[in-house]
Design an enzyme around this catalytic site. Structure first.
Site, PDB file in Angstrom:
ATOM      1  N   GLY A  91     -56.272  27.174  74.775  1.00  0.00           N
ATOM      2  CA  GLY A  91     -58.094  27.090  75.294  1.00  0.00           C
ATOM      3  C   GLY A  91     -59.184  26.808  74.679  1.00  0.00           C
ATOM      4  O   GLY A  91     -58.793  26.354  73.450  1.00  0.00           O
ATOM      5  N   ALA A  92     -60.252  27.151  75.724  1.00  0.00           N
ATOM      6  CA  ALA A  92     -61.613  27.267  74.934  1.00  0.00           C
ATOM      7  C   ALA A  92     -61.333  27.462  73.545  1.00  0.00           C
ATOM      8  O   ALA A  92     -61.442  26.890  72.659  1.00  0.00           O
ATOM      9  CB  ALA A  92     -62.360  27.962  75.668  1.00  0.00           C
ATOM     10  N   PHE A  93     -60.755  28.883  72.290  1.00  0.00           N
ATOM     11  CA  PHE A  93     -61.016  28.677  71.361  1.00  0.00           C
ATOM     12  C   PHE A  93     -60.186  28.187  70.468  1.00  0.00           C
ATOM     13  O   PHE A  93     -60.877  27.934  69.790  1.00  0.00           O
ATOM     14  CB  PHE A  93     -61.315  30.448  71.728  1.00  0.00           C
ATOM     15  CG  PHE A  93     -61.659  30.897  70.264  1.00  0.00           C
ATOM     16  CD1 PHE A  93     -62.943  30.730  69.803  1.00  0.00           C
ATOM     17  CD2 PHE A  93     -60.924  31.782  69.157  1.00  0.00           C
ATOM     18  CE1 PHE A  93     -63.364  31.250  69.098  1.00  0.00           C
ATOM     19  CE2 PHE A  93     -61.732  32.161  67.946  1.00  0.00           C
ATOM     20  CZ  PHE A  93     -62.669  31.848  67.664  1.00  0.00           C
ATOM     21  N   GLY A  94     -59.334  28.422  71.152  1.00  0.00           N
ATOM     22  CA  GLY A  94     -57.885  27.628  70.243  1.00  0.00           C
ATOM     23  C   GLY A  94     -58.821  26.186  69.775  1.00  0.00           C
ATOM     24  O   GLY A  94     -58.191  25.553  68.907  1.00  0.00           O
ATOM     25  N   VAL A 104     -60.927  37.478  80.637  1.00  0.00           N
ATOM     26  CA  VAL A 104     -62.361  38.605  80.377  1.00  0.00           C
ATOM     27  C   VAL A 104     -61.834  39.712  80.048  1.00  0.00           C
ATOM     28  O   VAL A 104     -61.801  40.531  80.397  1.00  0.00           O
ATOM     29  CB  VAL A 104     -63.185  38.697  81.714  1.00  0.00           C
ATOM     30  CG1 VAL A 104     -64.252  39.799  81.660  1.00  0.00           C
ATOM     31  CG2 VAL A 104     -63.625  37.436  82.672  1.00  0.00           C
ATOM     32  N   LYS A 109     -67.083  45.583  71.931  1.00  0.00           N
ATOM     33  CA  LYS A 109     -67.577  44.639  71.946  1.00  0.00           C
ATOM     34  C   LYS A 109     -68.154  43.533  73.644  1.00  0.00           C
ATOM     35  O   LYS A 109     -68.975  43.566  74.388  1.00  0.00           O
ATOM     36  CB  LYS A 109     -68.916  44.029  71.478  1.00  0.00           C
ATOM     37  CG  LYS A 109     -68.224  42.225  71.003  1.00  0.00           C
ATOM     38  CD  LYS A 109     -68.103  41.242  71.664  1.00  0.00           C
ATOM     39  CE  LYS A 109     -67.082  39.997  71.954  1.00  0.00           C
ATOM     40  NZ  LYS A 109     -67.551  38.607  72.960  1.00  0.00           N
ATOM     41  N   SER A 124     -71.717  34.408  77.657  1.00  0.00           N
ATOM     42  CA  SER A 124     -70.519  35.351  78.226  1.00  0.00           C
ATOM     43  C   SER A 124     -69.984  35.523  79.152  1.00  0.00           C
ATOM     44  O   SER A 124     -70.545  35.861  79.771  1.00  0.00           O
ATOM     45  CB  SER A 124     -70.990  36.314  77.000  1.00  0.00           C
ATOM     46  OG  SER A 124     -70.378  37.011  77.792  1.00  0.00           O
ATOM     47  N   ASN A 144     -67.428  37.321  79.702  1.00  0.00           N
ATOM     48  CA  ASN A 144     -67.691  39.331  79.828  1.00  0.00           C
ATOM     49  C   ASN A 144     -68.972  39.578  80.500  1.00  0.00           C
ATOM     50  O   ASN A 144     -69.035  40.044  81.490  1.00  0.00           O
ATOM     51  CB  ASN A 144     -67.464  40.021  78.485  1.00  0.00           C
ATOM     52  CG  ASN A 144     -65.679  40.085  78.163  1.00  0.00           C
ATOM     53  OD1 ASN A 144     -65.179  40.957  78.836  1.00  0.00           O
ATOM     54  ND2 ASN A 144     -66.006  38.782  77.452  1.00  0.00           N
ATOM     55  N   ASP A 185     -71.706  40.441  67.230  1.00  0.00           N
ATOM     56  CA  ASP A 185     -70.867  40.227  68.914  1.00  0.00           C
ATOM     57  C   ASP A 185     -71.510  40.477  69.570  1.00  0.00           C
ATOM     58  O   ASP A 185     -71.670  39.418  70.483  1.00  0.00           O
ATOM     59  CB  ASP A 185     -69.330  40.212  68.210  1.00  0.00           C
ATOM     60  CG  ASP A 185     -68.545  38.664  68.838  1.00  0.00           C
ATOM     61  OD1 ASP A 185     -69.323  37.479  69.916  1.00  0.00           O
ATOM     62  OD2 ASP A 185     -67.744  38.693  68.960  1.00  0.00           O
ATOM     63  N   THR A 199     -72.605  38.830  72.599  1.00  0.00           N
ATOM     64  CA  THR A 199     -72.117  38.824  74.521  1.00  0.00           C
ATOM     65  C   THR A 199     -72.885  39.300  75.400  1.00  0.00           C
ATOM     66  O   THR A 199     -72.809  39.439  76.347  1.00  0.00           O
ATOM     67  CB  THR A 199     -70.772  39.383  73.820  1.00  0.00           C
ATOM     68  OG1 THR A 199     -70.478  39.011  73.171  1.00  0.00           O
ATOM     69  CG2 THR A 199     -70.097  39.178  75.073  1.00  0.00           C
TER      70      THR A 199
HETATM   71  N1  LIG Z   1     -63.915  30.920  74.272  1.00  0.00           N
HETATM   72  C1  LIG Z   1     -64.941  31.779  73.347  1.00  0.00           C
HETATM   73  O1  LIG Z   1     -66.287  31.105  73.137  1.00  0.00           O
HETATM   74  C2  LIG Z   1     -63.754  32.643  72.691  1.00  0.00           C
HETATM   75  C3  LIG Z   1     -64.828  32.794  71.121  1.00  0.00           C
HETATM   76  C4  LIG Z   1     -64.456  34.068  70.435  1.00  0.00           C
HETATM   77  C5  LIG Z   1     -62.736  34.409  70.362  1.00  0.00           C
HETATM   78  N2  LIG Z   1     -62.291  34.488  71.867  1.00  0.00           N
HETATM   79  C6  LIG Z   1     -61.176  34.845  72.040  1.00  0.00           C
HETATM   80  O2  LIG Z   1     -60.222  34.008  71.680  1.00  0.00           O
HETATM   81  C7  LIG Z   1     -58.965  34.907  72.746  1.00  0.00           C
HETATM   82  C8  LIG Z   1     -58.664  33.250  73.833  1.00  0.00           C
HETATM   83  O3  LIG Z   1     -59.712  32.886  74.153  1.00  0.00           O
HETATM   84  P1  LIG Z   1     -60.268  31.707  75.258  1.00  0.00           P
HETATM   85  O4  LIG Z   1     -61.084  31.777  75.042  1.00  0.00           O
HETATM   86  O5  LIG Z   1     -59.557  30.923  73.943  1.00  0.00           O
HETATM   87  O6  LIG Z   1     -59.530  31.390  76.552  1.00  0.00           O
HETATM   88  P2  LIG Z   1     -58.994  30.696  77.652  1.00  0.00           P
HETATM   89  O7  LIG Z   1     -58.698  31.528  79.116  1.00  0.00           O
HETATM   90  O8  LIG Z   1     -59.792  30.239  77.580  1.00  0.00           O
HETATM   91  O9  LIG Z   1     -57.669  29.995  77.109  1.00  0.00           O
HETATM   92  C9  LIG Z   1     -56.689  31.391  77.370  1.00  0.00           C
HETATM   93  C10 LIG Z   1     -55.212  30.215  77.369  1.00  0.00           C
HETATM   94  O10 LIG Z   1     -53.909  31.590  76.906  1.00  0.00           O
HETATM   95  C11 LIG Z   1     -53.061  30.388  77.264  1.00  0.00           C
HETATM   96  N3  LIG Z   1     -51.935  31.063  78.250  1.00  0.00           N
HETATM   97  C12 LIG Z   1     -51.984  32.192  79.208  1.00  0.00           C
HETATM   98  N4  LIG Z   1     -51.801  32.657  79.276  1.00  0.00           N
HETATM   99  C13 LIG Z   1     -50.534  32.526  78.417  1.00  0.00           C
HETATM  100  C14 LIG Z   1     -48.331  32.672  77.494  1.00  0.00           C
HETATM  101  N5  LIG Z   1     -48.518  33.669  78.749  1.00  0.00           N
HETATM  102  N6  LIG Z   1     -48.212  32.411  75.924  1.00  0.00           N
HETATM  103  C15 LIG Z   1     -49.160  30.626  75.859  1.00  0.00           C
HETATM  104  N7  LIG Z   1     -49.937  30.530  76.603  1.00  0.00           N
HETATM  105  C16 LIG Z   1     -50.945  31.540  77.757  1.00  0.00           C
HETATM  106  C17 LIG Z   1     -53.437  29.086  78.805  1.00  0.00           C
HETATM  107  O11 LIG Z   1     -52.876  28.916  79.133  1.00  0.00           O
HETATM  108  C18 LIG Z   1     -55.453  28.925  77.596  1.00  0.00           C
HETATM  109  O12 LIG Z   1     -55.080  28.035  77.146  1.00  0.00           O
HETATM  110  C19 LIG Z   1     -59.476  35.882  73.762  1.00  0.00           C
HETATM  111  O13 LIG Z   1     -59.444  36.414  73.164  1.00  0.00           O
HETATM  112  C20 LIG Z   1     -61.699  35.876  73.592  1.00  0.00           C
HETATM  113  O14 LIG Z   1     -62.252  36.570  72.757  1.00  0.00           O
HETATM  114  C21 LIG Z   1     -62.942  33.589  72.430  1.00  0.00           C
HETATM  115  O1  LIG Z   2     -67.161  34.630  76.326  1.00  0.00           O
HETATM  116  P1  LIG Z   2     -66.730  35.490  75.824  1.00  0.00           P
HETATM  117  O2  LIG Z   2     -67.651  36.746  76.853  1.00  0.00           O
HETATM  118  O3  LIG Z   2     -65.166  36.131  75.762  1.00  0.00           O
HETATM  119  O4  LIG Z   2     -67.571  36.115  74.139  1.00  0.00           O
HETATM  120  C1  LIG Z   2     -66.864  34.725  73.958  1.00  0.00           C
HETATM  121  C2  LIG Z   2     -67.001  35.483  72.370  1.00  0.00           C
HETATM  122  O5  LIG Z   2     -66.150  36.202  72.533  1.00  0.00           O
HETATM  123  C3  LIG Z   2     -68.278  35.114  71.856  1.00  0.00           C
HETATM  124  O6  LIG Z   2     -68.437  35.616  70.800  1.00  0.00           O
END
Ligand SMILES: NC(=O)c1ccc[n+]([C@@H]2O[C@H](COP(=O)([O-])OP(=O)(O)OC[C@H]3O[C@@H](n4cnc5c(N)ncnc54)[C@H](O)[C@@H]3O)[C@@H](O)[C@H]2O)c1
Ligand SMILES: O=P(O)(O)OC[C@H](O)CO
Length: 313
Positions: A9-12, A262, A178, A241, A243, A231, A235
């Site tokens: 996803g976005a974060f990975g 969310v 948060k 964000s 959320n 954070d 946020t």
């Molecule tokens: N996006 C950010 O800015 C950010 C920053 C810090 C932390 N985070 C945390 O990282 C975590 C992931 O958030 P994100 O932003 O990457 O979300 P996202 O919605 O961008 O991606 C979620 C990913 O999970 C995958 N997924 C969903 N169900 C699945 C399953 N059953 N098996 C395998 N993969 C599955 C989706 O295909 C998608 O690639 C969250 O807990 C978020 O709070 C996100």
């Molecule tokens: O887009 P959000 O609300 O999931 O926030 C992303 C990160 O957790 C911010 O640190």
């Protein structure tokens, strides 16, 4: 140390881009049909040393795995794949509390992978900022005095600075809680209640965060650090964000794309249940849970919060 990230996803994806500055990275996504640009992170081209794949087996050769899946997905994923991860160093990045077990990601991982060393990577960071190489500071929590510093160095780059703590509970709870308060802050702004009300909700929300986290074994200084107050500040104040944006739409009575991740929505329900279980007063989190379910109107929620018995700060 060889590194793979599960969850494209976005974060990975952003973490993969950042860590590719240190060496090759594997990035697994269940539907990762793209190779050079993730639609969830538009405008960011993957460096050549990131191996993007939908083949889980191929990335599990890494000894260190970052789990970048949403909190409510993690339990099911570990049930399916935990045995293959057991024994590896596992770094959780999810910011939430599992609604069915009322536990955080590290406890889910510990149960599924008892032989693994577990760490938590959290703190103020938008995926887009990290992927663009903007300077970011995070908290890395790890109970191991050997693996913690090793991870801290391996996961830091010239623009990604990790601060180390052994307080896993505090780091994890700060990141989860948060998100709930950010929804509340968004509701306040979306409903047109003003910046003063937002400051009040952030401050009283932070009081709830520290109370609950303290009851669950967190150290106060962790909550005032990057993973808590840091954070929370980010946020509750940025429309980047999800959320906060979800809260904005709730407050304004507008629709919101439910496919968006969310974390605070489900986590609010988990927090409310957890607070009831341990007898802790969490009025803002409980109200966010009801608002997210559509069980109460914004007007009624504000009235309920504002007319609670007066008390000392
Ligand atoms: N996006 C950010 O800015 C950010 C920053 C810090 C932390 N985070 C945390 O990282 C975590 C992931 O958030 P994100 O932003 O990457 O979300 P996202 O919605 O961008 O991606 C979620 C990913 O999970 C995958 N997924 C969903 N169900 C699945 C399953 N059953 N098996 C395998 N993969 C599955 C989706 O295909 C998608 O690639 C969250 O807990 C978020 O709070 C996100
Ligand atoms: O887009 P959000 O609300 O999931 O926030 C992303 C990160 O957790 C911010 O640190």
């Amino acid at each position: 140390m060889t590194i793979a990230i599960l969850g494209a996803g976005a974060f990975g994806t952003a973490l993969a881009v950042a860590l590719s500055a240190n060496g090759p990275v594997g990035l697994w996504g269940r539907q990762a049909s793209w190779r050079r640009e993730n639609p969830r992170l538009p405008g960011i081209t993957m460096p050549d040393n990131i191996d993007v794949t939908d083949n889980l087996t191929s990335v599990l050769t890494a000894d260190t795995i970052l789990l970048a899946l949403p909190a409510q997905i993690l339990r099911g994923f570990l049930a399916d794949h935990g045995a293959r991860l057991n024994g590896k160093t596992l770094v959780s990045t999810a910011k939430g509390i599992d609604i069915s077990t009322l536990t955080g990601p590290s406890a889910l991982i510990a149960e599924a992978c008892p032989e693994s060393c577990i760490a938590v990577l959290t703190g103020p960071s938008f995926a887009a900022d990290i992927a663009r190489g903007l300077p970011t500071a995070l908290t890395l929590a790890c109970a191991s005095g050997i693996e913690g510093p090793r991870l801290q160095h391996a996961l830091s780059t010239p623009v990604l600075r990790l601060y180390l703590t052994s307080d896993i509970a505090g780091a994890e709870l700060g990141g989860a809680l948060k998100n709930v308060i950010a929804i509340a802050a968004g509701i306040v702004i979306g409903a047109g209640l003003g910046d003063s009300a937002r400051a009040a909700i952030i401050t009283r929300g932070f009081a709830e965060m520290t109370r609950l986290a303290g009851r669950l074994g967190a150290r106060p200084e962790t909550l005032t650090g990057l993973s808590g107050l840091g954070d929370l500040t980010l946020t509750c104040t940025s429309p980047q964000s999800r959320n906060f944006r979800f809260g904005l739409s709730l407050g304004a009575g507008q629709p919101f794309d439910r496919a968006t991740t969310v974390e605070g929505a489900a986590t609010a329900g988990a927090v409310a249940a957890l607070a009831t279980r341990i007898g802790e007063d969490m009025p803002i989190a409980a109200m966010v849970a009801r608002l997210a379910e559509g069980a109460v109107s914004v007007e009624k929620a504000v009235e309920n919060l504002m007319t609670r018995p007066l008390k000392e700060e």
